[in-house]
Write an enzyme that holds these catalytic residues in place. Structure first.
Site, PDB file in Angstrom:
ATOM      1  NE  ARG A 100      -2.562   1.109   3.512  1.00  0.00           N
ATOM      2  CZ  ARG A 100      -3.292   0.937   4.606  1.00  0.00           C
ATOM      3  NH1 ARG A 100      -4.581   0.667   4.526  1.00  0.00           N
ATOM      4  NH2 ARG A 100      -2.746   1.049   5.799  1.00  0.00           N
ATOM      5  CE  LYS A 129      -2.284   4.587   6.830  1.00  0.00           C
ATOM      6  NZ  LYS A 129      -3.338   5.294   7.549  1.00  0.00           N
TER       7      LYS A 129
HETATM    8  N1  PXG Z   1      -9.312   4.802   7.204  1.00  0.00           N
HETATM    9  C1  PXG Z   1      -8.388   5.758   7.407  1.00  0.00           C
HETATM   10  C2  PXG Z   1      -8.671   7.138   6.941  1.00  0.00           C
HETATM   11  C3  PXG Z   1      -7.174   5.436   8.026  1.00  0.00           C
HETATM   12  O1  PXG Z   1      -6.245   6.366   8.207  1.00  0.00           O
HETATM   13  C4  PXG Z   1      -7.957   3.149   8.251  1.00  0.00           C
HETATM   14  C5  PXG Z   1      -9.118   3.529   7.598  1.00  0.00           C
HETATM   15  C6  PXG Z   1      -7.770   1.721   8.629  1.00  0.00           C
HETATM   16  O2  PXG Z   1      -6.807   1.110   7.783  1.00  0.00           O
HETATM   17  P1  PXG Z   1      -5.905  -0.094   8.276  1.00  0.00           P
HETATM   18  O3  PXG Z   1      -5.035  -0.406   7.110  1.00  0.00           O
HETATM   19  O4  PXG Z   1      -5.130   0.384   9.468  1.00  0.00           O
HETATM   20  O5  PXG Z   1      -6.816  -1.179   8.644  1.00  0.00           O
HETATM   21  C7  PXG Z   1      -6.962   4.112   8.459  1.00  0.00           C
HETATM   22  C8  PXG Z   1      -5.673   3.740   9.135  1.00  0.00           C
HETATM   23  C9  PXG Z   1      -4.054   5.786  14.581  1.00  0.00           C
HETATM   24  C10 PXG Z   1      -4.043   6.004  13.130  1.00  0.00           C
HETATM   25  O6  PXG Z   1      -3.062   6.175  15.238  1.00  0.00           O
HETATM   26  C11 PXG Z   1      -4.726   5.155  12.308  1.00  0.00           C
HETATM   27  C12 PXG Z   1      -4.691   5.355  10.938  1.00  0.00           C
HETATM   28  C13 PXG Z   1      -4.011   6.420  10.445  1.00  0.00           C
HETATM   29  C14 PXG Z   1      -3.355   7.266  11.276  1.00  0.00           C
HETATM   30  C15 PXG Z   1      -3.336   7.066  12.631  1.00  0.00           C
HETATM   31  O7  PXG Z   1      -5.044   5.235  15.081  1.00  0.00           O
HETATM   32  N2  PXG Z   1      -5.365   4.522  10.171  1.00  0.00           N
END
Ligand code: PXG
Length: 290
Positions: A50, A149
């Protein structure tokens, strides 16, 4: 703590990047949030994949190969004696001029931080979350695609502030058409009549690694999974609701905009998915210690 920056390891107080780095000046860069469980990096390949997709979308050429980045993540965990932890992998456009032209940047920088994990309070999982829909809509994919991201998280941060102002931990973000996109840092799922659904990527959801994992787990358990456009009405009238993310894992949602979801308690399918997810995180992943 030892922090990786561009091939070297630094103590926290010496881990520094330039104030001219475009990651800081413009949010020009991409990142990944990864977990380590039980001495293994969970879904490392998927996260590095990703990262490359995000980088490609912003025309950023990574200075290392997939294998080299994967090795650096594992090595950073090893040097920090991580068994269970949270890894932040960041790629910035690098040091440039005050103008926004990325072609003036010398070279991208890679930063890897491997830290202890800040676990969410257990009551979130036991009681379930009370969440709200917020006014800030998810970025348009024609403007800044939510699948990227990127280091520019203001869209999500504004939604988080609005959730917090409403006394909630998480927020549902709609897209510009009014369909459910996702939460501020998590994907959203509902269960209705034994079937599971989650918004499609085109609705403004991130291609969440946990989202994909939970969809695989549900299918393996014989649960039908689909990705239709969802409205708030669908969420209000669901039997169960939960959010997924690397940090949060799988968290039940029991109230949305004042509407009680299902029985008002975490549902049985959600609870089974939480268990299946834990079993997977504790038994798979890239070993840190050979
Ligand atoms: N949506 C968004 C907008 C994200 O940033 C997810 C979904 C979940 O994706 P994953 O791949 O983790 O299952 C994310 C990911 C935190 C934190 O500290 C989490 C994310 C980004 C930045 C900080 O909780 N998430």
């Amino acid at each position: 703590m030892k922090i990786y920056i561009d091939g070297r390891y630094y103590d926290e107080k010496n881990a520094k990047i330039s104030v001219f780095d475009h990651g800081l000046l413009y949010g020009d860069g991409v990142f990944e949030g990864i977990r380590a469980y039980n001495g293994r990096v969970f879904k490392l390949k998927e996260h590095v994949d990703r990262l490359f997709y995000s980088a490609k979308a912003i025309l950023l050429t990574l200075p290392l190969t997939h294998a080299e980045i994967s090795r650096a993540v594992v090595e950073t965990c090893r040097r920090n004696k991580i068994k269970d932890g949270y890894i932040r992998l960041v790629v910035t456009r690098g040091k440039g001029t005050l103008g926004l032209n990325p072609n003036k940047c010398e070279r991208p920088s890679i930063i890897i931080i491997a830290d202890k994990i800040q676990l969410y309070p257990p009551e979130y999982y036991e009681r379930g979350l009370d969440i709200v829909t917020v006014p800030t809509t998810r970025n348009l994919h024609s403007a800044l695609n939510p699948a990227i991201k990127s280091l520019n998280y203001l869209n999500n941060i504004l939604a988080k502030i609005e959730a917090n102002n409403a006394g909630c931990e998480e927020a549902i973000m709609l897209n510009a058409e009014g369909y459910v996109a996702e939460c501020t840092g998590d994907n959203l799922f509902i269960i209705k009549d034994g079937r599971m659904s989650t918004p499609p990527l085109a609705a403004g959801a991130l291609y969440g690694i946990t989202r994909g994992t939970v969809m695989d787990l549900a299918r393996a358990a014989g649960i039908e999974v689909s990705e239709p456009n969802l409205t708030r009405y669908d969420v209000f009238n669901a039997d169960e609701c939960f959010v997924t993310g690397t940090g949060a894992e799988v968290v039940p949602v029991v109230k949305v905009d004042g509407r009680v979801i299902g029985s008002g308690k975490p549902g049985s399918i959600t609870r089974n998915l939480v268990k299946a997810y834990h079993a997977l995180t504790n038994s798979t992943g890239e070993p840190i210690y050979a």
